[in-house]
Design a protein around this motif. Structure first.
Motif, short mmCIF file in Angstrom:
data_model
loop_
_atom_site.label_atom_id
_atom_site.label_comp_id
_atom_site.label_asym_id
_atom_site.label_seq_id
_atom_site.Cartn_x
_atom_site.Cartn_y
_atom_site.Cartn_z
N LEU B 12 0.83 -1.20 0.00
CA LEU B 12 0.00 0.00 0.00
C LEU B 12 0.87 1.26 0.00
CD1 LEU B 12 -3.09 0.51 0.16
CD2 LEU B 12 -2.77 0.93 2.59
N ARG B 17 -2.83 5.02 1.96
CA ARG B 17 -3.15 4.81 3.36
C ARG B 17 -3.78 6.07 3.98
NH1 ARG B 17 -0.88 1.03 7.15
NH2 ARG B 17 -1.34 1.75 9.23
N LEU B 20 -7.22 6.67 2.50
CA LEU B 20 -8.18 5.68 3.02
C LEU B 20 -8.64 6.10 4.41
CD1 LEU B 20 -9.46 2.87 2.46
CD2 LEU B 20 -7.52 1.87 3.63
N LEU B 21 -7.69 6.45 5.25
CA LEU B 21 -8.03 6.86 6.62
C LEU B 21 -8.96 8.06 6.61
CD1 LEU B 21 -4.76 6.41 8.65
CD2 LEU B 21 -6.84 5.04 8.60
N LEU B 24 -12.49 7.15 5.36
CA LEU B 24 -13.29 6.25 6.21
C LEU B 24 -14.30 7.07 7.01
CD1 LEU B 24 -10.70 3.71 7.68
CD2 LEU B 24 -12.53 3.24 6.05
N ASP B 25 -13.93 8.31 7.34
CA ASP B 25 -14.82 9.17 8.12
C ASP B 25 -15.89 9.83 7.27
OD1 ASP B 25 -13.43 8.63 10.46
OD2 ASP B 25 -11.97 10.22 10.07
N TRP B 28 -18.34 6.67 4.09
CA TRP B 28 -18.95 5.37 4.38
C TRP B 28 -20.44 5.33 4.05
CZ3 TRP B 28 -22.92 6.05 7.74
CH2 TRP B 28 -22.89 7.24 8.50
N ALA B 29 -21.07 6.49 3.91
CA ALA B 29 -22.54 6.50 3.73
C ALA B 29 -22.91 6.19 2.28
CB ALA B 29 -23.11 7.83 4.16
N SER B 202 -6.59 -3.20 -2.02
CA SER B 202 -7.37 -4.27 -2.65
C SER B 202 -8.81 -3.80 -2.74
CB SER B 202 -7.32 -5.53 -1.81
OG SER B 202 -6.01 -5.87 -1.49
N ASN B 234 -17.51 1.09 -2.71
CA ASN B 234 -16.50 1.09 -1.64
C ASN B 234 -15.71 2.39 -1.74
OD1 ASN B 234 -14.55 0.52 0.21
ND2 ASN B 234 -13.96 -1.44 -0.68
N ILE B 235 -16.31 3.47 -1.28
CA ILE B 235 -15.77 4.80 -1.55
C ILE B 235 -14.40 5.06 -0.89
CG2 ILE B 235 -16.20 7.29 -1.30
CD1 ILE B 235 -19.13 6.68 -1.89
N PRO B 236 -14.20 4.71 0.39
CA PRO B 236 -12.86 4.96 0.96
C PRO B 236 -11.76 4.28 0.12
CG PRO B 236 -14.41 4.45 2.71
CD PRO B 236 -15.13 4.19 1.41
#
Lengths: 461, 461
Positions: B12, B17, B20-21, B24-25, B28-29, B202, B234-236
């Motif tokens: 990665l 990374r 992605l972090l 994630l906030d 996710w919706a 992935s 899978n948006i993040p």
């Protein structure tokens, strides 16, 4: 912001976040490789599979990780139907399944298969006897959700599984809405789930195929996941998904009691606080976090916007909020009102204060939307007069206008008289009978008209 | 640990990374929802689509995010074939495509379609004229990789795209191995990619379908991603994938020069350091990070294990490392040695010192494996004697034993004499002719035998 749409997607559980971060470092390599990084990835994947199996109540080698719940359903339904093709080409589903099931059924039908849709009662539940009656010599598969995603009604899965088992037909259970609360009971054959519904990350679905179930994967071959889910495994997300499933399960019993009380509060108080509301779904047999109601004379999209402005995220099965202009197939199958529909689905951890604030805000919000639309004042009694017929022309007007127009003239109609509503909006077909049911008036029926349909209502009181 | 298997999966990227972090906030919706969280998710998805389009060189509405590169290929090939079904049912692929392409072709064939496999030269490259010759009136689609995943050879994509365009046939380019290095040139119609090959997470693949290309999605309907990729986005991961694509592209020009020098060093020095080695793939037209060689008299799996113990993660196309017991279809199509095959694929950032250490360790490692297998000493000249035939019975022995047995007796065979190797190992069919090519001996041919086949070799010098 109060996020009340967990049935669409739950916010990422803190445990999922931790597990995802940890396995980004150890789980990115190809688990089919022989070197150290590959072996580490393989170990993480194997451990996740064991833990998922334990949570589901199955063997580890029965678990397949897919890229989404939808993909799990597509693969599960397609594979089970193909595996039993020699038995026959008949599929049974309920009329309130998730769209991924119904779309799988459509593909099967267009490919020459036959589909029986089992009807539901007004609460959204199927009758096991209806599944039994639908079973045929050539039935290859039956599908039933564990709980409905729009109204929360829990289905009699164990009973339906028993009926199917007796006939030698596999039952696939779509457990997307219930897997976070506990394993699915009964002697089912296949099961699907979706991680982002229980607080796991997006990108992970679960497909369980019990040993002994005939299964033939469709589409191009691929060696991953026993050949049942093509593409490189998303191990960090799988690890996070399973870790969060264990975490929510550990809190499930306690949290279920708490959320059930909060949704019961909404069920009871919304009809007291807001006039002309229908709460839908089974009051008892339901998942803890979901409660759904519909508000007469309300445009669902406008209501959602106003609630969003007030800081509440909810969803709706009203036709006016969907791109297809048709009301939710679930509400349609239940025969309940679809206009002004609101689904509240509370994520675990929802604060009581947020629910209380929702109950404070809702009455004014609904009243505001109704006022803008020119909704009628609450119905008043009218003395009986001579019978007659009033025609309401709502052609070209969208939900909820036809019902508003009907209600406006209804006060002046004598008992025994009829109103004929002309409408070309698909939602009217559902909402006018539902209005009659709520008002205790007689729905005479639908007649074809030059444009759209005429919906005839007789005043009985 | 020196990880030299980037062509399977790259570690990665730090930017992936971070992205992605962060997402994630916010990501996710459900991006289809109207409330704030949904709109935030939608904005992230839209921005990622714009950025991906810019990196690929296409319009944003031509980009579809899938759950993997494999899924992108399955959907792309299946959708393009179905979209042009009226034109005909003929598909062209090269013989060295990724298994996801070849498996898609198999499904198409078993469904009544016809597939032409275009051959490659000994370097693994196709000839545009061969694609032109394969085009027919009823050709629905042609597929070609931008670069080969096992040997790194770059394909003449722009030329093949031109040939296809002239015939009105869409070309799908599988750009999995090259997208991190730059956009694909030429007038292609569809393109696929895989995020974890360029340092993204992935769970993200890329499918591009140019406007005007007829495309009919197969499988159950789903409203996500213009109906072309079923399941919750899978948006993040998508945001992280695109962020890392931009990051690796920013470093690509400089890093390409550096890695190309390192792989050139391996190409040159391995044959100097290790006897009986064949370096495969085009020496010039290749992606920067991949170099592949095969070692005579070596068991690929044993070599990988030894290299892993020395701290090197590499992969192999030898039959002895795969679960199917057949050698890599790529090496087979190229007609090169498969035994003792090693693919080194360097991730961006690989340190020069690690490559030097690999070159230090390799000779001893290969020698150790050869010694355990009882491999013959380097060939010695033998005086010409009377012609005769020696029979080597290798039945039941797996790669690389048949070639080792052949080499052992060969020293004692007079010029003009023949050796008949009996073998039931699939790899012998590839490796005995390849051995002859390397040794300058005559491969007479294969004859059916009571068990397996007889491979006949004549000593010419």
């Amino acid at each position: 912001m109060s996020y009340f749409d967990a049935a669409s997607a739950a916010p990422l559980h803190p445990v999922a976040r931790q597990a995802l971060l940890a396995s980004l470092d150890d789980g990115w390599a190809d688990p089919a490789r022989l070197y150290r990084e590959g072996r580490k990835a393989r170990m993480l994947l194997d451990a996740a599979r064991e833990a998922a199996a334990e949570a589901v109540g199955c063997r580890a080698d029965e678990v397949v990780f897919t890229s989404s719940g939808t993909r799990a359903v597509h693969t599960g339904v397609g594979g089970a139907l193909a595996g039993r093709r020699r038995v026959g080409r008949h599929l049974i589903v309920s009329s309130v399944e998730h769209s991924s099931v119904l779309h799988s059924a459509e593909v099967f039908e267009s490919d020459g298969g036959t589909v029986t849709q089992v009807a539901v009662d007004r609460a959204g539940a199927v009758d096991p006897a209806a599944y039994e009656a639908a079973l045929r010599e050539d039935t290859a598969l039956a599908v039933l959700q564990s709980a409905n995603h729009e109204v929360g009604t829990v289905q009699p899965v164990a009973e339906v599984a028993g009926v199917c088992r007796a006939a030698g037909v596999p039952l696939l259970v779509d457990a997307a809405q219930s897997l976070g609360w506990g394993p699915v009971e009964g002697d089912w054959s296949l099961l699907t789930g979706s991680a982002h519904k229980w607080g796991g990350p997006s990108g992970v679905g679960l497909l369980v195929v019990r040993k002994g179930v005939r299964f033939a994967v469709q589409g191009p071959a691929d060696e991953r996941e026993s050949g049942r889910a093509a593409g490189f495994e998303n191990i960090p997300a799988i690890v996070a998904a399973v870790a969060s499933l264990r975490a929510v399960r550990a809190e499930a019993a306690q949290e279920a009691v708490r959320l059930r009380e909060l949704t019961a509060r909404i069920r009871t108080r919304v009809p007291q606080l807001v006039p002309d509301v229908e709460v839908v779904g089974d009051p008892e047999r339901r998942v803890p976090g979901i409660v759904t109601f519909s508000c007469l004379y309300v445009d669902g999209e406008a209501l959602l916007h106003e609630l969003d402005r007030e800081g509440f995220a909810v969803s709706s099965g009203s036709s006016c909020t969907s791109s297809t202009l048709t009301p939710s197939h679930v509400l349609k199958a239940m025969g309940v009102l679809s206009e002004g529909n609101v689904r509240v689905s509370l994520p675990p951890g929802t604060a009581e204060a947020d629910v209380e604030r929702f109950l404070e805000v809702l009455p004014g919000t609904v009243a505001g939307v109704r006022e803008k639309l020119g909704a009628p004042a609450p119905a008043k009694a009218v003395p009986a007069e001579e019978a007659g017929e009033v025609v309401v022309d709502s052609l070209g007007r969208r939900c909820p206008i036809p019902v508003i127009e009907l209600a406006k003239v209804f006060g002046g109609v004598p008992v025994g008289g009829t109103v004929r509503v002309l409408s070309d909006d698909e939602a009217a077909r559902l909402d006018i009978p539902a209005w009659c049911e709520m008002r205790g008036q007689e729905y005479v029926g639908e007649e074809p008209a030059e444009r759209g349909s005429a919906y005839v209502v007789r005043k009985v009181s």
